[in-house]
Write a protein that holds these residues in place. Structure first.
Motif, short mmCIF file in Angstrom:
data_model
loop_
_atom_site.label_atom_id
_atom_site.label_comp_id
_atom_site.label_asym_id
_atom_site.label_seq_id
_atom_site.Cartn_x
_atom_site.Cartn_y
_atom_site.Cartn_z
N LEU A 91 0.83 -1.21 0.00
CA LEU A 91 0.00 0.00 0.00
C LEU A 91 0.87 1.26 0.00
O LEU A 91 0.48 2.28 -0.58
CB LEU A 91 -0.92 0.01 1.22
CG LEU A 91 -2.16 -0.89 1.15
CD1 LEU A 91 -2.81 -0.99 2.53
CD2 LEU A 91 -3.15 -0.36 0.12
N ALA A 92 2.03 1.19 0.63
CA ALA A 92 2.92 2.36 0.70
C ALA A 92 3.49 2.72 -0.66
O ALA A 92 3.82 3.88 -0.91
CB ALA A 92 4.07 2.11 1.68
N PHE A 93 3.57 1.73 -1.56
CA PHE A 93 4.17 2.01 -2.87
C PHE A 93 3.36 3.04 -3.67
O PHE A 93 3.89 3.67 -4.58
CB PHE A 93 4.29 0.73 -3.73
CG PHE A 93 5.00 -0.42 -3.06
CD1 PHE A 93 5.79 -0.24 -1.93
CD2 PHE A 93 4.88 -1.71 -3.57
CE1 PHE A 93 6.43 -1.31 -1.32
CE2 PHE A 93 5.53 -2.78 -2.98
CZ PHE A 93 6.30 -2.59 -1.84
N PHE A 94 2.05 3.13 -3.35
CA PHE A 94 1.18 3.99 -4.16
C PHE A 94 0.88 5.32 -3.50
O PHE A 94 0.15 6.13 -4.04
CB PHE A 94 -0.10 3.23 -4.53
CG PHE A 94 0.21 1.98 -5.29
CD1 PHE A 94 0.48 2.05 -6.65
CD2 PHE A 94 0.32 0.75 -4.65
CE1 PHE A 94 0.82 0.90 -7.36
CE2 PHE A 94 0.66 -0.39 -5.35
CZ PHE A 94 0.91 -0.32 -6.70
N VAL A 95 1.47 5.54 -2.32
CA VAL A 95 1.31 6.85 -1.66
C VAL A 95 1.93 7.96 -2.52
O VAL A 95 1.29 9.00 -2.74
CB VAL A 95 1.88 6.81 -0.23
CG1 VAL A 95 1.98 8.22 0.36
CG2 VAL A 95 1.01 5.92 0.66
N PRO A 96 3.15 7.79 -3.07
CA PRO A 96 3.70 8.88 -3.90
C PRO A 96 2.82 9.23 -5.10
O PRO A 96 2.60 10.41 -5.39
CB PRO A 96 5.05 8.33 -4.37
CG PRO A 96 5.45 7.36 -3.32
CD PRO A 96 4.17 6.73 -2.85
N VAL A 97 2.30 8.23 -5.80
CA VAL A 97 1.54 8.54 -7.02
C VAL A 97 0.24 9.25 -6.68
O VAL A 97 -0.19 10.19 -7.38
CB VAL A 97 1.32 7.27 -7.88
CG1 VAL A 97 0.18 6.42 -7.38
CG2 VAL A 97 1.09 7.65 -9.34
N ILE A 98 -0.39 8.87 -5.57
CA ILE A 98 -1.63 9.54 -5.18
C ILE A 98 -1.35 10.99 -4.80
O ILE A 98 -2.07 11.91 -5.20
CB ILE A 98 -2.32 8.77 -4.04
CG1 ILE A 98 -2.98 7.51 -4.65
CG2 ILE A 98 -3.35 9.62 -3.32
CD1 ILE A 98 -3.59 6.58 -3.65
N MET A 99 -0.25 11.22 -4.08
CA MET A 99 0.09 12.59 -3.71
C MET A 99 0.49 13.42 -4.93
O MET A 99 0.12 14.59 -5.04
CB MET A 99 1.21 12.57 -2.69
CG MET A 99 0.74 11.98 -1.37
SD MET A 99 2.03 12.06 -0.13
CE MET A 99 2.28 13.83 -0.05
N ASP A 100 1.27 12.84 -5.83
CA ASP A 100 1.69 13.58 -7.03
C ASP A 100 0.50 13.99 -7.90
O ASP A 100 0.43 15.11 -8.37
CB ASP A 100 2.64 12.73 -7.89
CG ASP A 100 4.09 12.84 -7.42
OD1 ASP A 100 4.37 13.69 -6.56
OD2 ASP A 100 4.93 12.05 -7.89
N MET A 101 -0.41 13.06 -8.12
CA MET A 101 -1.56 13.37 -8.97
C MET A 101 -2.41 14.46 -8.35
O MET A 101 -2.83 15.40 -9.03
CB MET A 101 -2.44 12.13 -9.20
CG MET A 101 -1.80 11.02 -10.00
SD MET A 101 -0.81 11.58 -11.38
CE MET A 101 -2.03 12.48 -12.31
N GLY A 102 -2.65 14.35 -7.05
CA GLY A 102 -3.44 15.38 -6.37
C GLY A 102 -2.78 16.74 -6.48
O GLY A 102 -3.45 17.74 -6.76
N GLY A 103 -1.47 16.77 -6.30
CA GLY A 103 -0.76 18.04 -6.39
C GLY A 103 -0.88 18.67 -7.76
O GLY A 103 -1.19 19.86 -7.89
N ASN A 104 -0.72 17.86 -8.80
CA ASN A 104 -0.78 18.42 -10.16
C ASN A 104 -2.18 18.86 -10.54
O ASN A 104 -2.37 19.94 -11.09
CB ASN A 104 -0.27 17.37 -11.17
CG ASN A 104 1.24 17.30 -11.20
OD1 ASN A 104 1.89 18.31 -11.41
ND2 ASN A 104 1.80 16.14 -10.96
#
Lengths: 345, 345
Positions: free
Chosen positions: B205-218
């Protein structure tokens, strides 16, 4: 009076493209009275075009002087313009970048400036009111591009058009960068997978992934904004780019030390009941310092390289910056965690 | 000719603050010949000030007409100006926002426009070349503020000053927002801690924390850029803000469905050998859809509320947007993971 018909439907890359050819020019031996007649006879294409400078050239067409209409009215009619013209000229080069030219002339009080080619030959007039539109458009484009709207399309779109565009067009403007960011985010996740064992031993390491990513994102955006804006306004050029770069790296280090201390302290306090609290706090500290330095450096360097390669630095740099700083910072963070917390593995 | 001395050292909030009082005005019964003499006698404070319009007022000082100097030269000297003046006036309200006024007048070909108060009384002249400086400054400010430079200080700083400022000043400009982002990042980490058990069971589950944060930021940055720019240029106002909001939310959903499908597919492929691959892919899909919708909505709404409360929407919204979208998306992501993956706990 109504609005003017002229509309800058294109994106101007050179001053020459917004140069107006409605002006009155005479050679230097012309009599003042004759020059006034030239003004009387001049019929601008658009009613709103106001032409209040007389440009004086030599026989080769090179600009040698300028007179305002008011100065012309105050001069004796049978003098030649050469005796009254102003020769301390401020001119714009036809090849100059419009946004740079606008910044240069913004604090001068002329409604129009003469544009010359490399031989000094008068090729037209740059009207400050046309520049206003160019600057507004360029600023909007810079802002949209740095928010990840695909840059080829932004140049064709007026900013109002982006609000009113069809849904498929909006998606085409917004999606390309988001898909790159998606790939970058998955890559950053791949770094975490490499250290899966470390993470399994100390799940608390995951709690600090958001803060490391957030800090890197913010610091990187600040650095790239400073570079892109400084470049657009002509404050950063080849001579001083290196000096500002060293400065930006140093500021990134200072920011990292401050933010890292606060973040590391918070991590220690938060996890103070765990046996690895001190090691975790150190890992968070080093992770935050690293991400601030890396984000400052790549936030400055990537737009710089883009610009050197001939790409627009406001566009297409951010997903690269995000990916590089995320991957680097997460690698340092988890690598250090693996080293410091290895007795727990 | 040199640069003008005048310098807009302040931040103009109203057109009235950049209004120039160097102009020639006469009442409507003035003879043309006398009006020309007024021009001859007019001594501008700065040599570079070009004054080429005659403003015509009634006895109460209300603007009733305008004549260009060229029109004046072509009129018979013993006519009164009333017979030749243009009465179809374009005026600027003294209370208007300079950036909005600049956008309004950008496509008109006047070097100067008359500024009137609410009674129609002529109070000065707005020179397009001064507006150029205002627009350049405002665009720079908007860009710097949206990159997290503290907004009270940005208003006092010229953009060139930011590059050359002392290190303590630079830190004061950049740190406040970074500290807020630090708090937001730690808060997002707190959400992960709430679901520590779920994460321990499925570390992936931790592997997808960066992608969720990046998408939200953009996505959030795109939404807030659209709102802030549309507001600054006068394209978004009270009448249509709700309509654009609904549109932005719908676009966020479409983006989320596309990005979520790609991301969920990637997650399934990546973790295909794990027994929970399908559940994980669904959690990633829903997490990405949620973060895109939430980021679009809060990216639009927070600057809107800021603006309604009288704050500058370009500033101080982003750390709030980041924190709200991170916390919300991570809550949804881990909550759904806890539900779908509970047999593994």
């Amino acid at each position: 009076m109504g609005a003017a018909d002229r509309d800058l439907e294109f994106h101007a890359d050179r001053v020459g493209e917004v140069t107006d050819d409605e002006y009155v020019a005479v050679t230097q031996e012309t009599f003042v009275g004759h020059a006034i007649d030239e003004f009387r006879d001049f019929e601008p294409v658009s009613d709103e075009t106001t032409v209040y400078y007389l440009y004086v050239t030599d026989n080769a067409g090179r600009l040698v002087g300028v007179m305002s209409l008011r100065e012309l009215l105050n001069a004796p009619e049978d003098d030649v313009v050469e005796d009254h013209m102003v020769t301390d000229l401020f001119t714009i080069d036809a090849g100059a970048d419009p946004e740079y030219a606008a910044a240069e002339i913004a604090d001068r009080d002329f409604p129009a400036l003469p544009v010359v080619d490399r031989d000094g030959v008068l090729v037209g007039v740059l009207r400050t009111d046309d520049m206003l539109e160019v600057v507004e458009e360029e600023a909007t484009e810079d802002i949209l591009k740095s928010a990840g709207f695909s840059f080829a399309d932004v140049e064709q779109s007026r900013s109002s058009a982006i609000l009113e565009s069809s849904i498929p067009r909006i998606l085409r403007l917004r999606l390309p960068w988001l898909i790159v960011a998606l790939a970058g985010g998955l890559l950053a996740g791949g770094v975490i997978e490499v250290y899966e064992e470390t993470l399994e031993a100390v799940v608390a390491l995951a709690f600090f992934v958001p803060v490391i990513m957030d800090m890197g994102g913010n610091v990187g955006t600040q650095a790239s904004t400073i570079f892109v804006r400084g470049l657009a306004l002509g404050q950063i050029d080849d001579r001083n780019a290196m000096r500002y770069f060293a400065r930006e790296g140093f500021i990134g280090l200072l920011i990292g030390l401050i933010i890292g201390s606060i973040g590391g302290g918070a991590a220690y306090f938060w996890q103070r009941n765990e046996p690895y609290a001190l090691e975790l706090a150190m890992v968070v500290f080093v992770g935050l310092v690293s991400v601030c330095v890396v984000a400052s450096v790549v936030g400055y360097v990537i737009p710089w390289i883009m610009n050197k390669l001939g790409y627009d630095p406001a566009a297409a740099s951010d997903p690269l910056i995000t990916t590089v700083k995320d991957v680097t910072a997460l690698l340092i963070y988890f690598w250090l965690a693996a080293v410091l917390l290895q007795e727990l593995l």
